[in-house]
Design a protein around this motif. Sequence first.
Motif, mmCIF file in Angstrom:
data_model
loop_
_atom_site.group_PDB
_atom_site.id
_atom_site.type_symbol
_atom_site.label_atom_id
_atom_site.label_comp_id
_atom_site.label_asym_id
_atom_site.label_seq_id
_atom_site.Cartn_x
_atom_site.Cartn_y
_atom_site.Cartn_z
ATOM 1 N N LEU A 457 55.689 45.534 42.567
ATOM 2 C CA LEU A 457 53.957 45.284 42.418
ATOM 3 C C LEU A 457 53.562 45.484 43.984
ATOM 4 C CD1 LEU A 457 52.330 44.083 40.415
ATOM 5 C CD2 LEU A 457 52.536 41.668 41.464
ATOM 6 N N PRO A 458 52.521 46.218 44.160
ATOM 7 C CA PRO A 458 51.950 46.536 45.281
ATOM 8 C C PRO A 458 51.588 45.424 46.022
ATOM 9 C CG PRO A 458 50.816 47.858 43.437
ATOM 10 C CD PRO A 458 51.857 46.949 42.827
ATOM 11 N N VAL A 459 51.914 45.355 47.289
ATOM 12 C CA VAL A 459 51.746 44.394 48.330
ATOM 13 C C VAL A 459 50.068 44.359 48.469
ATOM 14 C CG1 VAL A 459 51.935 43.387 50.702
ATOM 15 C CG2 VAL A 459 53.912 44.285 49.228
ATOM 16 N N PRO A 460 49.335 43.229 48.420
ATOM 17 C CA PRO A 460 47.956 43.292 48.617
ATOM 18 C C PRO A 460 47.606 43.793 49.955
ATOM 19 C CG PRO A 460 48.790 41.141 47.951
ATOM 20 C CD PRO A 460 49.960 41.863 48.038
ATOM 21 N N SER A 461 46.663 44.767 49.979
ATOM 22 C CA SER A 461 46.193 45.364 51.245
ATOM 23 C C SER A 461 45.235 44.373 52.093
ATOM 24 C CB SER A 461 45.399 46.486 51.107
ATOM 25 O OG SER A 461 44.303 46.293 50.316
ATOM 26 N N ASP A 462 45.031 44.579 53.293
ATOM 27 C CA ASP A 462 43.972 43.883 53.843
ATOM 28 C C ASP A 462 42.479 43.759 53.265
ATOM 29 O OD1 ASP A 462 45.804 43.368 55.910
ATOM 30 O OD2 ASP A 462 45.214 44.485 57.393
ATOM 31 N N ALA A 463 42.296 44.817 52.793
ATOM 32 C CA ALA A 463 40.918 45.041 51.838
ATOM 33 C C ALA A 463 41.075 44.239 50.765
ATOM 34 C CB ALA A 463 40.484 46.553 51.807
ATOM 35 N N ALA A 464 42.109 44.118 50.003
ATOM 36 C CA ALA A 464 42.199 43.289 48.800
ATOM 37 C C ALA A 464 42.241 41.747 49.160
ATOM 38 C CB ALA A 464 43.390 43.791 48.111
ATOM 39 N N LEU A 465 42.847 41.665 50.125
ATOM 40 C CA LEU A 465 42.861 40.050 50.641
ATOM 41 C C LEU A 465 41.460 39.670 51.025
ATOM 42 C CD1 LEU A 465 46.425 39.873 52.331
ATOM 43 C CD2 LEU A 465 45.620 38.789 50.053
ATOM 44 N N SER A 523 41.837 33.791 56.452
ATOM 45 C CA SER A 523 40.546 32.901 57.036
ATOM 46 C C SER A 523 39.327 33.755 56.911
ATOM 47 C CB SER A 523 40.857 32.113 58.329
ATOM 48 O OG SER A 523 42.016 31.376 58.432
ATOM 49 N N VAL A 524 38.260 33.125 56.388
ATOM 50 C CA VAL A 524 36.785 33.707 56.402
ATOM 51 C C VAL A 524 36.031 32.925 57.474
ATOM 52 C CG1 VAL A 524 34.941 34.374 55.076
ATOM 53 C CG2 VAL A 524 37.314 34.379 53.987
ATOM 54 N N ILE A 525 35.378 33.840 58.538
ATOM 55 C CA ILE A 525 34.696 32.956 59.101
ATOM 56 C C ILE A 525 33.393 33.633 59.318
ATOM 57 C CG2 ILE A 525 34.648 32.457 62.058
ATOM 58 C CD1 ILE A 525 37.619 33.008 61.885
ATOM 59 N N ARG A 532 34.232 37.408 60.020
ATOM 60 C CA ARG A 532 35.510 37.680 60.820
ATOM 61 C C ARG A 532 36.460 37.445 59.896
ATOM 62 N NH1 ARG A 532 36.194 34.911 65.957
ATOM 63 N NH2 ARG A 532 34.453 33.651 65.245
ATOM 64 N N ILE A 533 37.556 38.360 59.429
ATOM 65 C CA ILE A 533 38.670 38.022 58.527
ATOM 66 C C ILE A 533 40.013 37.963 59.455
ATOM 67 C CG2 ILE A 533 39.710 38.594 56.204
ATOM 68 C CD1 ILE A 533 36.878 38.205 56.120
ATOM 69 N N ARG A 534 40.830 36.833 59.150
ATOM 70 C CA ARG A 534 41.926 36.943 59.925
ATOM 71 C C ARG A 534 43.186 36.963 58.903
ATOM 72 N NH1 ARG A 534 40.894 32.095 64.431
ATOM 73 N NH2 ARG A 534 39.566 33.373 65.931
ATOM 74 N N ALA A 542 33.828 42.208 58.889
ATOM 75 C CA ALA A 542 33.683 42.767 57.660
ATOM 76 C C ALA A 542 32.186 42.333 57.479
ATOM 77 C CB ALA A 542 34.581 42.193 56.526
ATOM 78 N N ARG A 543 31.563 43.114 56.351
ATOM 79 C CA ARG A 543 30.292 42.788 55.759
ATOM 80 C C ARG A 543 30.321 42.777 54.419
ATOM 81 N NH1 ARG A 543 25.714 43.452 59.450
ATOM 82 N NH2 ARG A 543 24.541 44.112 57.401
ATOM 83 N N ALA A 544 29.772 42.114 53.667
ATOM 84 C CA ALA A 544 30.001 42.067 51.969
ATOM 85 C C ALA A 544 28.674 41.741 51.325
ATOM 86 C CB ALA A 544 30.848 40.876 51.861
#
Length: 673
Positions: A457-465, A523-525, A532-534, A542-544
């Motif tokens: 199973l693919p390990v979640p990428s930073d973008a996915a997390l 963590s979502v700051i 900022r995503i840690r 990040a922007r969303a």
Amino acid sequence: MFAKILIANRGEIAVRVARTARRMGIQTVAVFSEADRDAMHVAACDEAYCIGGAAPKESYLRGDKVLEIAKLTGAQAIHPGYGFLSENESFARQCADAGIVFIGPPPAAIEAMGLKAESKRLMEKAGVPLVPGYHGSDQSEALLASEAKRIGFPVLIKASAGGGGKGMKVAESEADFAAALASAKREAKNSFGDDNVLIERYLQRPRHIEIQVFADELGHCVYLFERDCSLQRRHQKVVEEAPAPGMTEARRRQMGEAACAAAHAVGYVGAGTVEFIAEHDFATSGRFYFMEMNTRLQVEHPVTEMITGLDLVEWQLRVASGERLPKLQDELRIDGHAFEARVYAENPRNQFLPAIGPIDLLRAPATNADVRIDTGVREGDAITPHYDPMIAKLIVHGDNREQALQRLALALDDYAVVGFTNNVEFLQRVARHPAFAAREIDTGFIARHADALLPPLPVPSDAALAACALVEAAAARAVAQDAARRAGKASSPWALADAFWPNQPDCGIDFDYAQGEQRLAVSVIADGDGYRIRIAGRELRARADIDGERITLTLGDAQRGARVLRSGGHRVVLLAGERFEFDAVDRYAPPESEDGHGGHLVAPMPGSVVSVLVKVGDTVKKGQPLIIMEAMKMEHTIVAPFDGAVEAIYFAAKEQVKEGAELVALAEAKATA
């Protein structure tokens, strides 16, 4: 034309038949089991009647009940779909005796083609090429073993009365033959009530090519070209396409005329499929052999509809009502290319064993003239152990194979089923595999490319997390703000739910995820108009733009669209053609027991015990069969994971077991000095 028909089936084929009937102004009657009371096919028809219990033998296989409902409702004809009663010559005769049209071939044609051995004898007389093998009536084990040796190993053992991969086993050598024969006979008896088998040479790297034929009562017969059904697992089709890659016009005509000859040989009427097994280079070598004729509409008929622009169910209804075929051979043309991918509730990483459970979330791609979905389930429905675990068929069309394959891949990117294991990710990998794109296909394709098609199973990428955490944070804020509004406190700073703390600018919202043993903290700051995503000591800016489960995520200079699906603790992230699955973890929950299974062997699927091959106290070797299970008419053998001794057996033959139930306890053999 009929005014009313009864559809003696369930699932996607019943829904599909009802759709055409409605377009033609024909009323429809559905029948359903107690397990299907709220099923999609029930809602798709004008009337619906319960005919028995969940098990097919108590409902969908009850021809007497089906005929009773047909008479009660005034249905003039019965469409059997595929499976169940569709190839039951006795039921077709009962329909004729009752003055009700069976939308299928004459009973004699079903009978002639229903028994594989008899059909091969007929085809030999008609000049249709056959695979070398044994198709005789003597079914003694000694003779069958002798015939297998004469043919030469490996051999394929097949149920004479069936299809769909059930009752089909490969014996690689003489030593394997007895066990393979016993298993094939058990499956054949369970699925078709007949344990007779035939034996054929097992071709290496064969292609599975089938020809769609159609005949009317006036003596006309046409072939609507071919389908390549070579991509299979467990001897069952999973991806089909039309036309067949590499097919030449000369070979198409030769195979089509052979298929029509097969139909004429049994006085065929209606839709049927003549299946051939062919050498990998059949288009140039000319080596192809008759396998069987399916005297019904095939599961994969939509790819033929896509390349011909025809509705084969409409053709069935017109022919059954006595009309001439809508088109003859010189009026038929191929337009473009089509694929069908079968979406199943199954675990590709565990030998494609079937899965069951409720459909918690269902997301399907948008449909149009080139993307079609045939399904019989909706979000909230359940896949049960009583019936085939197919969820849907995804069918796409393109001007050529390359365009159709690209459309298939993109449509699969938008497909998600949450609630149980399924094969969508596996299908994505098939659609993008370079060998598949290069037309290097045969029935061994999946096994040969298993490492690429079935990786861990693919390990979640930073973008996915990041996408998952941002969507979850937005959902939590929405819940808090809604609660504040309802409490009349919308202006309160607490209603912002933004994790702000005085004098703590780095305070954020924390999420814990896990994939297997790997823990992933995010963590979502909030930071101005971004975040900022840690993740694991790394910090990303990040922007969303978030709209429910959809997010447009910008990390650095890269912007990607994603979809985050949440069901209980499970998370599925669809991100730019990639699919990641993991679980949300409650960091405050008590730790789970770590006793593990060890030598305690558990059921990999819900089903029943067919036979127990050992007894308490037996010494066993690694790989030795211990218990044979059956689910959805397919067998699975539980083997010893190491050398040892049987300490306990918890189930007997014919007992039902749940997934995860302990079956056998083994004590590992101690190493000797």
